[in-house]
Design a protein around this motif. Structure first.
Motif, mmCIF file in Angstrom:
data_model
loop_
_atom_site.group_PDB
_atom_site.id
_atom_site.type_symbol
_atom_site.label_atom_id
_atom_site.label_comp_id
_atom_site.label_asym_id
_atom_site.label_seq_id
_atom_site.Cartn_x
_atom_site.Cartn_y
_atom_site.Cartn_z
ATOM 1 N N LEU A 39 17.516 54.570 115.250
ATOM 2 C CA LEU A 39 16.769 53.516 114.545
ATOM 3 C C LEU A 39 15.263 53.734 114.687
ATOM 4 O O LEU A 39 14.514 53.512 113.736
ATOM 5 C CB LEU A 39 17.184 52.143 115.071
ATOM 6 N N PHE A 40 14.821 54.169 115.863
ATOM 7 C CA PHE A 40 13.401 54.423 116.079
ATOM 8 C C PHE A 40 12.889 55.527 115.152
ATOM 9 O O PHE A 40 11.764 55.463 114.671
ATOM 10 C CB PHE A 40 13.140 54.800 117.544
ATOM 11 N N ASN A 41 13.728 56.539 114.879
ATOM 12 C CA ASN A 41 13.331 57.620 113.969
ATOM 13 C C ASN A 41 13.036 57.102 112.562
ATOM 14 O O ASN A 41 12.293 57.730 111.817
ATOM 15 C CB ASN A 41 14.412 58.691 113.896
ATOM 16 N N PHE A 42 13.614 55.958 112.198
ATOM 17 C CA PHE A 42 13.368 55.348 110.891
ATOM 18 C C PHE A 42 12.359 54.206 110.979
ATOM 19 O O PHE A 42 12.207 53.423 110.051
ATOM 20 C CB PHE A 42 14.680 54.843 110.282
ATOM 21 N N GLY A 43 11.682 54.080 112.098
ATOM 22 C CA GLY A 43 10.639 53.069 112.249
ATOM 23 C C GLY A 43 11.160 51.687 112.584
ATOM 24 O O GLY A 43 10.456 50.705 112.437
ATOM 25 N N VAL A 44 12.404 51.605 113.058
ATOM 26 C CA VAL A 44 13.014 50.321 113.413
ATOM 27 C C VAL A 44 13.119 50.263 114.932
ATOM 28 O O VAL A 44 13.820 51.064 115.544
ATOM 29 C CB VAL A 44 14.416 50.180 112.769
ATOM 30 N N LYS A 45 12.402 49.324 115.537
ATOM 31 C CA LYS A 45 12.396 49.214 116.993
ATOM 32 C C LYS A 45 13.364 48.116 117.436
ATOM 33 O O LYS A 45 13.271 46.985 116.973
ATOM 34 C CB LYS A 45 10.996 48.907 117.497
ATOM 35 N N ARG A 93 20.828 51.300 107.762
ATOM 36 C CA ARG A 93 20.942 52.559 108.506
ATOM 37 C C ARG A 93 22.347 52.784 109.056
ATOM 38 O O ARG A 93 22.542 53.598 109.940
ATOM 39 C CB ARG A 93 19.935 52.573 109.654
ATOM 40 N N LYS A 94 23.337 52.079 108.531
ATOM 41 C CA LYS A 94 24.710 52.182 109.036
ATOM 42 C C LYS A 94 25.232 53.617 108.976
ATOM 43 O O LYS A 94 25.796 54.121 109.941
ATOM 44 C CB LYS A 94 25.633 51.256 108.254
ATOM 45 N N ASN A 95 25.049 54.295 107.857
ATOM 46 C CA ASN A 95 25.548 55.674 107.719
ATOM 47 C C ASN A 95 24.852 56.625 108.684
ATOM 48 O O ASN A 95 25.490 57.520 109.243
ATOM 49 C CB ASN A 95 25.404 56.167 106.286
ATOM 50 N N GLU A 96 23.551 56.445 108.885
ATOM 51 C CA GLU A 96 22.825 57.295 109.823
ATOM 52 C C GLU A 96 23.304 57.058 111.256
ATOM 53 O O GLU A 96 23.452 57.996 112.034
ATOM 54 C CB GLU A 96 21.316 57.060 109.730
ATOM 55 N N ARG A 120 26.740 58.682 111.706
ATOM 56 C CA ARG A 120 26.598 60.137 111.829
ATOM 57 C C ARG A 120 26.041 60.515 113.202
ATOM 58 O O ARG A 120 26.509 61.462 113.831
ATOM 59 C CB ARG A 120 25.678 60.652 110.727
ATOM 60 N N ALA A 121 25.064 59.775 113.699
ATOM 61 C CA ALA A 121 24.428 60.104 114.973
ATOM 62 C C ALA A 121 25.363 59.871 116.161
ATOM 63 O O ALA A 121 25.330 60.623 117.135
ATOM 64 C CB ALA A 121 23.164 59.282 115.158
ATOM 65 N N THR A 122 26.211 58.856 116.070
ATOM 66 C CA THR A 122 27.118 58.550 117.173
ATOM 67 C C THR A 122 28.457 59.256 117.035
ATOM 68 O O THR A 122 29.294 59.150 117.931
ATOM 69 C CB THR A 122 27.369 57.041 117.275
ATOM 70 N N VAL A 123 28.669 59.961 115.937
ATOM 71 C CA VAL A 123 29.911 60.680 115.659
ATOM 72 C C VAL A 123 31.096 59.725 115.792
ATOM 73 O O VAL A 123 32.102 60.015 116.426
ATOM 74 C CB VAL A 123 30.077 61.913 116.578
ATOM 75 N N ALA A 124 30.953 58.545 115.200
ATOM 76 C CA ALA A 124 31.978 57.510 115.292
ATOM 77 C C ALA A 124 32.887 57.551 114.076
ATOM 78 O O ALA A 124 32.442 57.774 112.957
ATOM 79 C CB ALA A 124 31.326 56.133 115.390
ATOM 80 N N SER A 125 34.175 57.317 114.324
ATOM 81 C CA SER A 125 35.111 57.243 113.203
ATOM 82 C C SER A 125 35.024 55.875 112.540
ATOM 83 O O SER A 125 35.369 55.715 111.370
ATOM 84 C CB SER A 125 36.537 57.504 113.683
ATOM 85 N N TYR A 126 34.566 54.867 113.278
ATOM 86 C CA TYR A 126 34.418 53.509 112.745
ATOM 87 C C TYR A 126 33.175 52.887 113.354
ATOM 88 O O TYR A 126 32.937 53.001 114.563
ATOM 89 C CB TYR A 126 35.652 52.666 113.102
ATOM 90 N N LEU A 127 32.387 52.227 112.516
ATOM 91 C CA LEU A 127 31.187 51.531 112.975
ATOM 92 C C LEU A 127 31.044 50.267 112.153
ATOM 93 O O LEU A 127 31.140 50.311 110.926
ATOM 94 C CB LEU A 127 29.955 52.419 112.803
#
Length: 86
Positions: A6-12, A43-46, A49-56
């Motif tokens: 989230l920080f990479n997208f400017g969301v703290k 940012r759900k899809n990001e 992908r970052a957590t390598v989760a099958s469900y989020l």
């Protein structure tokens, strides 16, 4: 990983609690002042992908708290005994 993505997208955000369950782990996040809920939900899809989760799943508001919930499926499921529930 959630906080960094989230920080990479400017969301703290700040992670306030982590609850590990049999199938899911819930991360309670508190957005910094000025951060809109939509900025996080977009940012759900990001995050997936970052957590390598099958469900989020993102819960926009946790009743009784000033926090959001992010539920991520555990890689392996644990068995819950009936004795532990009772």
């Amino acid at each position: 990983m959630i906080q960094q993505t989230l920080f990479n997208f400017g969301v703290k955000v700040r992670i306030s609690n982590i609850y590990v369950g049999a199938r899911f782990t819930r991360y309670e996040i508190v957005p910094e002042p000025g951060v809109r809920v939509e900025e996080i939900t977009r940012r759900k899809n990001e995050l997936k992908r970052a957590t390598v989760a099958s469900y989020l799943h993102i819960e926009k508001s946790i009743p009784g708290k000033f926090a959001m919930g992010i539920d991520i499926a555990n890689k392996s499921h644990s068995t819950v005994a009936l004795r532990g529930i009772l």
